[in-house]
Design a protein around this motif. Sequence first.
Motif, PDB file in Angstrom:
ATOM      1  N   ALA A 122      33.242  55.597  42.163  1.00 57.70           N
ATOM      2  CA  ALA A 122      32.303  54.962  41.234  1.00 57.70           C
ATOM      3  C   ALA A 122      32.935  53.728  40.599  1.00 57.70           C
ATOM      4  CB  ALA A 122      31.862  55.959  40.161  1.00 57.70           C
ATOM      5  N   LYS A 123      34.220  53.825  40.237  1.00 57.30           N
ATOM      6  CA  LYS A 123      34.889  52.682  39.623  1.00 57.30           C
ATOM      7  C   LYS A 123      34.986  51.524  40.620  1.00 57.30           C
ATOM      8  CE  LYS A 123      38.597  53.486  37.303  1.00 57.30           C
ATOM      9  NZ  LYS A 123      39.999  53.661  36.896  1.00 57.30           N
ATOM     10  N   ALA A 124      35.281  51.811  41.880  1.00 56.29           N
ATOM     11  CA  ALA A 124      35.358  50.759  42.898  1.00 56.29           C
ATOM     12  C   ALA A 124      33.988  50.086  43.065  1.00 56.29           C
ATOM     13  CB  ALA A 124      35.846  51.330  44.228  1.00 56.29           C
ATOM     14  N   VAL A 125      32.931  50.890  43.129  1.00 60.24           N
ATOM     15  CA  VAL A 125      31.578  50.343  43.268  1.00 60.24           C
ATOM     16  C   VAL A 125      31.227  49.514  42.034  1.00 60.24           C
ATOM     17  CG1 VAL A 125      29.115  50.945  43.440  1.00 60.24           C
ATOM     18  CG2 VAL A 125      30.798  52.161  44.845  1.00 60.24           C
ATOM     19  N   LEU A 126      31.552  50.026  40.859  1.00 61.47           N
ATOM     20  CA  LEU A 126      31.269  49.302  39.620  1.00 61.47           C
ATOM     21  C   LEU A 126      31.986  47.956  39.585  1.00 61.47           C
ATOM     22  CD1 LEU A 126      30.072  49.051  36.782  1.00 61.47           C
ATOM     23  CD2 LEU A 126      32.008  50.420  35.947  1.00 61.47           C
ATOM     24  N   LEU A 127      33.270  47.948  39.908  1.00 56.96           N
ATOM     25  CA  LEU A 127      34.022  46.691  39.908  1.00 56.96           C
ATOM     26  C   LEU A 127      33.424  45.689  40.896  1.00 56.96           C
ATOM     27  CD1 LEU A 127      37.649  48.066  39.611  1.00 56.96           C
ATOM     28  CD2 LEU A 127      36.539  46.514  37.980  1.00 56.96           C
ATOM     29  N   GLU A 128      33.055  46.175  42.067  1.00 59.39           N
ATOM     30  CA  GLU A 128      32.464  45.287  43.074  1.00 59.39           C
ATOM     31  C   GLU A 128      31.145  44.722  42.559  1.00 59.39           C
ATOM     32  OE1 GLU A 128      30.434  43.534  46.325  1.00 59.39           O
ATOM     33  OE2 GLU A 128      29.679  45.245  45.186  1.00 59.39           O
ATOM     34  N   GLN A 129      30.345  45.531  41.911  1.00 60.04           N
ATOM     35  CA  GLN A 129      29.061  45.058  41.391  1.00 60.04           C
ATOM     36  C   GLN A 129      29.246  44.087  40.227  1.00 60.04           C
ATOM     37  OE1 GLN A 129      25.783  45.423  42.608  1.00 60.04           O
ATOM     38  NE2 GLN A 129      27.122  45.950  44.313  1.00 60.04           N
ATOM     39  N   ILE A 130      30.293  44.295  39.433  1.00 53.98           N
ATOM     40  CA  ILE A 130      30.583  43.341  38.364  1.00 53.98           C
ATOM     41  C   ILE A 130      30.901  41.978  38.978  1.00 53.98           C
ATOM     42  CG2 ILE A 130      32.237  42.726  36.546  1.00 53.98           C
ATOM     43  CD1 ILE A 130      32.412  45.803  35.939  1.00 53.98           C
ATOM     44  N   TYR A 131      31.746  41.969  40.009  1.00 50.03           N
ATOM     45  CA  TYR A 131      32.059  40.695  40.663  1.00 50.03           C
ATOM     46  C   TYR A 131      30.803  40.089  41.300  1.00 50.03           C
ATOM     47  CZ  TYR A 131      33.980  37.070  43.567  1.00 50.03           C
ATOM     48  OH  TYR A 131      34.230  35.852  44.137  1.00 50.03           O
ATOM     49  N   ARG A 132      30.041  40.921  41.966  1.00 51.33           N
ATOM     50  CA  ARG A 132      28.804  40.447  42.602  1.00 51.33           C
ATOM     51  C   ARG A 132      27.847  39.894  41.546  1.00 51.33           C
ATOM     52  NH1 ARG A 132      26.754  41.138  47.570  1.00 51.33           N
ATOM     53  NH2 ARG A 132      28.457  42.556  48.067  1.00 51.33           N
ATOM     54  N   GLY A 133      27.740  40.572  40.409  1.00 53.63           N
ATOM     55  CA  GLY A 133      26.859  40.120  39.335  1.00 53.63           C
ATOM     56  C   GLY A 133      27.259  38.747  38.821  1.00 53.63           C
ATOM     57  N   PHE A 134      28.553  38.554  38.597  1.00 54.46           N
ATOM     58  CA  PHE A 134      29.018  37.235  38.146  1.00 54.46           C
ATOM     59  C   PHE A 134      28.790  36.186  39.228  1.00 54.46           C
ATOM     60  CE2 PHE A 134      31.809  39.448  34.952  1.00 54.46           C
ATOM     61  CZ  PHE A 134      31.203  38.900  33.837  1.00 54.46           C
ATOM     62  N   SER A 135      28.950  36.577  40.493  1.00 53.99           N
ATOM     63  CA  SER A 135      28.694  35.641  41.596  1.00 53.99           C
ATOM     64  C   SER A 135      27.236  35.205  41.605  1.00 53.99           C
ATOM     65  CB  SER A 135      29.053  36.280  42.942  1.00 53.99           C
ATOM     66  OG  SER A 135      30.430  36.534  43.017  1.00 53.99           O
ATOM     67  N   ILE A 136      26.342  36.140  41.357  1.00 57.87           N
ATOM     68  CA  ILE A 136      24.917  35.810  41.290  1.00 57.87           C
ATOM     69  C   ILE A 136      24.652  34.839  40.144  1.00 57.87           C
ATOM     70  CG2 ILE A 136      22.632  36.782  40.713  1.00 57.87           C
ATOM     71  CD1 ILE A 136      23.552  39.311  42.336  1.00 57.87           C
ATOM     72  N   LEU A 137      25.220  35.147  38.979  1.00 60.21           N
ATOM     73  CA  LEU A 137      24.985  34.301  37.800  1.00 60.21           C
ATOM     74  C   LEU A 137      25.529  32.886  37.969  1.00 60.21           C
ATOM     75  CD1 LEU A 137      25.754  36.869  34.952  1.00 60.21           C
ATOM     76  CD2 LEU A 137      23.496  36.020  35.664  1.00 60.21           C
ATOM     77  N   SER A 138      26.592  32.740  38.772  1.00 58.01           N
ATOM     78  CA  SER A 138      27.189  31.417  38.944  1.00 58.01           C
ATOM     79  C   SER A 138      26.813  30.759  40.282  1.00 58.01           C
ATOM     80  CB  SER A 138      28.711  31.518  38.826  1.00 58.01           C
ATOM     81  OG  SER A 138      29.223  32.301  39.870  1.00 58.01           O
ATOM     82  N   ASN A 139      25.832  31.343  40.973  1.00 60.90           N
ATOM     83  CA  ASN A 139      25.384  30.834  42.276  1.00 60.90           C
ATOM     84  C   ASN A 139      26.511  30.732  43.294  1.00 60.90           C
ATOM     85  OD1 ASN A 139      22.603  30.597  41.869  1.00 60.90           O
ATOM     86  ND2 ASN A 139      22.886  28.708  40.724  1.00 60.90           N
ATOM     87  N   HIS A 140      27.464  31.612  43.199  1.00 60.27           N
ATOM     88  CA  HIS A 140      28.550  31.693  44.179  1.00 60.27           C
ATOM     89  C   HIS A 140      27.979  32.400  45.410  1.00 60.27           C
ATOM     90  CE1 HIS A 140      32.248  33.213  46.048  1.00 60.27           C
ATOM     91  NE2 HIS A 140      32.859  32.227  45.433  1.00 60.27           N
ATOM     92  N   PRO A 141      28.322  31.961  46.612  1.00 59.20           N
ATOM     93  CA  PRO A 141      27.715  32.536  47.824  1.00 59.20           C
ATOM     94  C   PRO A 141      28.125  33.976  48.155  1.00 59.20           C
ATOM     95  CG  PRO A 141      29.391  30.926  48.423  1.00 59.20           C
ATOM     96  CD  PRO A 141      29.216  30.853  46.922  1.00 59.20           C
ATOM     97  N   TYR A 142      29.054  34.588  47.423  1.00 58.64           N
ATOM     98  CA  TYR A 142      29.519  35.955  47.719  1.00 58.64           C
ATOM     99  C   TYR A 142      28.358  36.942  47.835  1.00 58.64           C
ATOM    100  CZ  TYR A 142      31.746  40.514  47.081  1.00 58.64           C
ATOM    101  OH  TYR A 142      32.149  41.813  47.234  1.00 58.64           O
ATOM    102  N   HIS A 143      27.372  36.818  46.956  1.00 54.54           N
ATOM    103  CA  HIS A 143      26.307  37.814  46.891  1.00 54.54           C
ATOM    104  C   HIS A 143      25.299  37.735  48.039  1.00 54.54           C
ATOM    105  CE1 HIS A 143      24.170  34.407  45.050  1.00 54.54           C
ATOM    106  NE2 HIS A 143      23.061  35.028  45.373  1.00 54.54           N
ATOM    107  N   LYS A 144      25.399  36.711  48.877  1.00 53.41           N
ATOM    108  CA  LYS A 144      24.403  36.542  49.929  1.00 53.41           C
ATOM    109  C   LYS A 144      24.811  37.230  51.198  1.00 53.41           C
ATOM    110  CE  LYS A 144      22.676  32.421  47.886  1.00 53.41           C
ATOM    111  NZ  LYS A 144      22.433  31.046  47.848  1.00 53.41           N
TER     112      LYS A 144
END
Length: 152
Positions: A130-152
């Motif tokens: 759960a912690k690994a998934v949470l950390l990944e989603q936190i990074y993905r969330g920030f990527s979405i907010l900053s229009n970083h291509p990671y989330h695509k």
Amino acid sequence: MKIEIVSIAKKEKSIYDPLYKDLTKMISRFAKVTDNEIFPKDVAKSHTISPEASQRAYTKALNPYIGKDFIVSMHPDGKLIDSFEFSKLLDGKMSIKFFIGGAYGFENDFLKQSDAVISLSKLTMSHKIAKAVLLEQIYRGFSILSNHPYHK
């Protein structure tokens, strides 16, 4: 931004530690992450009594970590959200605390103190996963907010 993850867990070396470290480093572009694993004797003892006693012990152990931060509790019966909705949890916050419960989850009194109660999946997973998934989603969330291509 400051992010704190607080979980009911024994502090021990894990095969996931390098993954946590990598994800935390990736997130550091956006926020400082701290990780608190707590497992007081009361929690260990409560596991020999009942699920309800365990939940009460979790609340007692976690309550000192509740502050003026935005509180998000991870709970199997929480709202299932996608990564875009998750990113909105991060948007505009100064400080967020994510709580991962123990084997028996949270009691309702603890969940009522949360600003959001979410589920990472309908699947049951260990707190380490759960912690690994949470950390990944936190990074993905920030990527979405900053229009970083990671989330695509």
